[in-house]
Design a protein around this motif. Structure first.
Motif, PDB file in Angstrom:
ATOM      1  N   GLN A  54       7.801   4.659  11.800  1.00 15.04           N
ATOM      2  CA  GLN A  54       6.680   3.836  12.257  1.00 15.04           C
ATOM      3  C   GLN A  54       6.079   3.120  11.054  1.00 15.04           C
ATOM      4  O   GLN A  54       5.799   3.746  10.031  1.00 15.04           O
ATOM      5  CB  GLN A  54       5.631   4.718  12.924  1.00 15.04           C
ATOM      6  CG  GLN A  54       4.407   3.980  13.383  1.00 15.04           C
ATOM      7  CD  GLN A  54       3.378   4.935  13.984  1.00 15.04           C
ATOM      8  OE1 GLN A  54       3.705   6.015  14.446  1.00 15.04           O
ATOM      9  NE2 GLN A  54       2.125   4.529  13.940  1.00 15.04           N
ATOM     10  N   ARG A  55       5.860   1.852  11.177  1.00 11.07           N
ATOM     11  CA  ARG A  55       5.309   1.059  10.077  1.00 11.07           C
ATOM     12  C   ARG A  55       3.823   0.788  10.302  1.00 11.07           C
ATOM     13  O   ARG A  55       3.345   0.810  11.428  1.00 11.07           O
ATOM     14  CB  ARG A  55       6.084  -0.245   9.951  1.00 11.07           C
ATOM     15  CG  ARG A  55       7.558   0.034   9.680  1.00 11.07           C
ATOM     16  CD  ARG A  55       8.335  -1.148   9.185  1.00 11.07           C
ATOM     17  NE  ARG A  55       9.679  -0.731   8.823  1.00 11.07           N
ATOM     18  CZ  ARG A  55      10.035  -0.194   7.658  1.00 11.07           C
ATOM     19  NH1 ARG A  55       9.147  -0.025   6.723  1.00 11.07           N
ATOM     20  NH2 ARG A  55      11.291   0.146   7.421  1.00 11.07           N
ATOM     21  N   ASN A  56       3.117   0.571   9.214  1.00  6.53           N
ATOM     22  CA  ASN A  56       1.693   0.227   9.283  1.00  6.53           C
ATOM     23  C   ASN A  56       1.524  -1.117   9.993  1.00  6.53           C
ATOM     24  O   ASN A  56       2.105  -2.115   9.565  1.00  6.53           O
ATOM     25  CB  ASN A  56       1.104   0.112   7.867  1.00  6.53           C
ATOM     26  CG  ASN A  56       0.778   1.439   7.259  1.00  6.53           C
ATOM     27  OD1 ASN A  56       0.068   2.238   7.839  1.00  6.53           O
ATOM     28  ND2 ASN A  56       1.314   1.680   6.061  1.00  6.53           N
ATOM     29  N   PRO A  57       0.714  -1.158  11.056  1.00  8.79           N
ATOM     30  CA  PRO A  57       0.490  -2.433  11.734  1.00  8.79           C
ATOM     31  C   PRO A  57      -0.456  -3.343  10.945  1.00  8.79           C
ATOM     32  O   PRO A  57      -0.430  -4.567  11.113  1.00  8.79           O
ATOM     33  CB  PRO A  57      -0.126  -2.027  13.072  1.00  8.79           C
ATOM     34  CG  PRO A  57      -0.730  -0.685  12.830  1.00  8.79           C
ATOM     35  CD  PRO A  57       0.090  -0.037  11.758  1.00  8.79           C
ATOM     36  N   VAL A  58      -1.287  -2.729  10.098  1.00  7.05           N
ATOM     37  CA  VAL A  58      -2.235  -3.471   9.253  1.00  7.05           C
ATOM     38  C   VAL A  58      -2.289  -2.765   7.901  1.00  7.05           C
ATOM     39  O   VAL A  58      -1.790  -1.654   7.750  1.00  7.05           O
ATOM     40  CB  VAL A  58      -3.655  -3.512   9.882  1.00  7.05           C
ATOM     41  CG1 VAL A  58      -3.653  -4.262  11.208  1.00  7.05           C
ATOM     42  CG2 VAL A  58      -4.218  -2.118  10.060  1.00  7.05           C
ATOM     43  N   ASP A  59      -2.928  -3.378   6.933  1.00  2.00           N
ATOM     44  CA  ASP A  59      -3.141  -2.697   5.656  1.00  2.00           C
ATOM     45  C   ASP A  59      -3.946  -1.430   5.913  1.00  2.00           C
ATOM     46  O   ASP A  59      -4.931  -1.446   6.664  1.00  2.00           O
ATOM     47  CB  ASP A  59      -3.888  -3.594   4.677  1.00  2.00           C
ATOM     48  CG  ASP A  59      -3.055  -4.767   4.181  1.00  2.00           C
ATOM     49  OD1 ASP A  59      -1.833  -4.789   4.456  1.00  2.00           O
ATOM     50  OD2 ASP A  59      -3.635  -5.658   3.532  1.00  2.00           O
ATOM     51  N   ALA A  60      -3.503  -0.328   5.298  1.00  2.00           N
ATOM     52  CA  ALA A  60      -4.144   0.977   5.514  1.00  2.00           C
ATOM     53  C   ALA A  60      -4.086   1.764   4.202  1.00  2.00           C
ATOM     54  O   ALA A  60      -3.394   1.353   3.262  1.00  2.00           O
ATOM     55  CB  ALA A  60      -3.419   1.721   6.631  1.00  2.00           C
ATOM     56  N   PRO A  61      -4.781   2.906   4.132  1.00  2.46           N
ATOM     57  CA  PRO A  61      -4.739   3.702   2.896  1.00  2.46           C
ATOM     58  C   PRO A  61      -3.322   4.093   2.473  1.00  2.46           C
ATOM     59  O   PRO A  61      -3.038   4.228   1.284  1.00  2.46           O
ATOM     60  CB  PRO A  61      -5.568   4.943   3.249  1.00  2.46           C
ATOM     61  CG  PRO A  61      -6.509   4.458   4.290  1.00  2.46           C
ATOM     62  CD  PRO A  61      -5.726   3.452   5.098  1.00  2.46           C
ATOM     63  N   GLY A  62      -2.412   4.256   3.450  1.00  3.69           N
ATOM     64  CA  GLY A  62      -1.043   4.644   3.135  1.00  3.69           C
ATOM     65  C   GLY A  62      -0.150   3.505   2.712  1.00  3.69           C
ATOM     66  O   GLY A  62       0.981   3.736   2.296  1.00  3.69           O
ATOM     67  N   GLY A  63      -0.608   2.286   2.813  1.00  2.00           N
ATOM     68  CA  GLY A  63       0.216   1.160   2.395  1.00  2.00           C
ATOM     69  C   GLY A  63      -0.141  -0.118   3.121  1.00  2.00           C
ATOM     70  O   GLY A  63      -0.921  -0.126   4.077  1.00  2.00           O
ATOM     71  N   ALA A  64       0.466  -1.186   2.671  1.00  2.00           N
ATOM     72  CA  ALA A  64       0.231  -2.512   3.252  1.00  2.00           C
ATOM     73  C   ALA A  64       0.900  -2.629   4.618  1.00  2.00           C
ATOM     74  O   ALA A  64       1.794  -1.848   4.951  1.00  2.00           O
ATOM     75  CB  ALA A  64       0.777  -3.583   2.312  1.00  2.00           C
ATOM     76  N   ALA A  65       0.465  -3.590   5.392  1.00  2.00           N
ATOM     77  CA  ALA A  65       1.075  -3.861   6.691  1.00  2.00           C
ATOM     78  C   ALA A  65       2.583  -4.005   6.510  1.00  2.00           C
ATOM     79  O   ALA A  65       3.049  -4.648   5.575  1.00  2.00           O
ATOM     80  CB  ALA A  65       0.490  -5.139   7.293  1.00  2.00           C
ATOM     81  N   GLY A  66       3.332  -3.351   7.391  1.00  2.60           N
ATOM     82  CA  GLY A  66       4.788  -3.410   7.341  1.00  2.60           C
ATOM     83  C   GLY A  66       5.451  -2.296   6.559  1.00  2.60           C
ATOM     84  O   GLY A  66       6.650  -2.078   6.694  1.00  2.60           O
ATOM     85  N   THR A  67       4.675  -1.575   5.737  1.00  5.95           N
ATOM     86  CA  THR A  67       5.264  -0.457   5.001  1.00  5.95           C
ATOM     87  C   THR A  67       5.298   0.769   5.895  1.00  5.95           C
ATOM     88  O   THR A  67       4.617   0.841   6.923  1.00  5.95           O
ATOM     89  CB  THR A  67       4.472  -0.143   3.715  1.00  5.95           C
ATOM     90  OG1 THR A  67       3.136   0.219   4.066  1.00  5.95           O
ATOM     91  CG2 THR A  67       4.472  -1.336   2.764  1.00  5.95           C
TER      92      THR A  67
END
Length: 158
Positions: free
Chosen positions: A34-47
Motif C-alpha cells: 500500500q502506498r501513501n496517498p498523500v505526504d505523511a510521516p512515513g514518506g511522500a505521496a506514492g512511497t
C-alpha cells in the motif's frame, strides 16, 4: 474470530524488510503493498506505507512510520526448524548484516530479534528424565547457533 497480525515498524525499510523475510522463510509471500496517498510521516505521496505479507503461513504487516524505533528482546519471532539444514539456512540468512547472540537468538539487519530453534530442542528439554533434559539445557546454554548433533550427544549422555 479476529486474526492477530504482528506489525513491524520501520522508518522507511518496510518493503525491503518484508522482501528479505519472505525470501528466507518457506511458505511466505508479499500479499499487498500500500502506498501513501498523500505526504505523511512515513514518506511522500506514492512511497510505500504498508506491506502486508505472509511469513511461514502467518500474516504480518510492515509499516513505514518515518521514525526509527529500536526493537528489544521483549518481542521476538521463533522459527521451529525441522533439521540442521533449515537451522543453518535461516541462521545464515537472518543474521547477515545483523548480530548473533546466545542460545539460537539473533538480531537481523533491521534489529528484529529471532529465535532459530530446532523442533527437537523442545522435546529434549521436556523429557521427564531430568538428567537428560538438564544436560541438554547446559549444552544449549553454551551454544550460539543451535547444533542438533550437540544437543543429541548431550541428551544421550555423551
Amino acid at each position: 474470530m479476529s486474526k492477530i497480525t504482528p506489525c513491524l515498524w520501520f522508518a522507511t525499510e518496510a518493503e525491503d524488510a518484508a522482501r528479505f523475510y519472505v525470501s528466507l522463510v518457506p511458505d511466505s509471500r508479499i500479499d499487498h503493498v500500500q502506498r501513501n496517498p498523500v505526504d505523511a510521516p512515513g514518506g511522500a505521496a506514492g512511497t510505500v506505507l504498508v506491506v502486508r505479507f505472509t511469513l511461514g503461513g502467518n500474516r504480518f504487516m510492515a509499516l513505514n512510520g518515518g521514525t526509527a524505533f529500536a526493537y528489544t528482546h521483549a518481542i521476538s519471532f521463533q522459527i521451529d526448524c525441522a533439521d540442521q539444514a533449515q537451522v543453518d539456512h535461516l541462521w545464515d540468512g537472518l543474521s547477515a548484516g545483523g548480530s548473533i547472540e546466545q542460545c539460537g537468538w539473533l538480531k537481523d539487519r533491521y534489529g528484529v530479534s529471532w529465535q532459530i530453534v530446532p523442533k527437537v530442542l523442545g522435546e529434549y528439554l521436556g523429557d521427564p528424565d531430568l538428567a537428560k533434559s538438564g544436560r541438554v539445557m547446559q549444552a544449549m546454554l553454551g551454544m550460539v547457533k543451535i547444533d542438533i548433533a550437540g544437543l543429541r550427544r548431550a541428551y544421550d549422555g555423551g
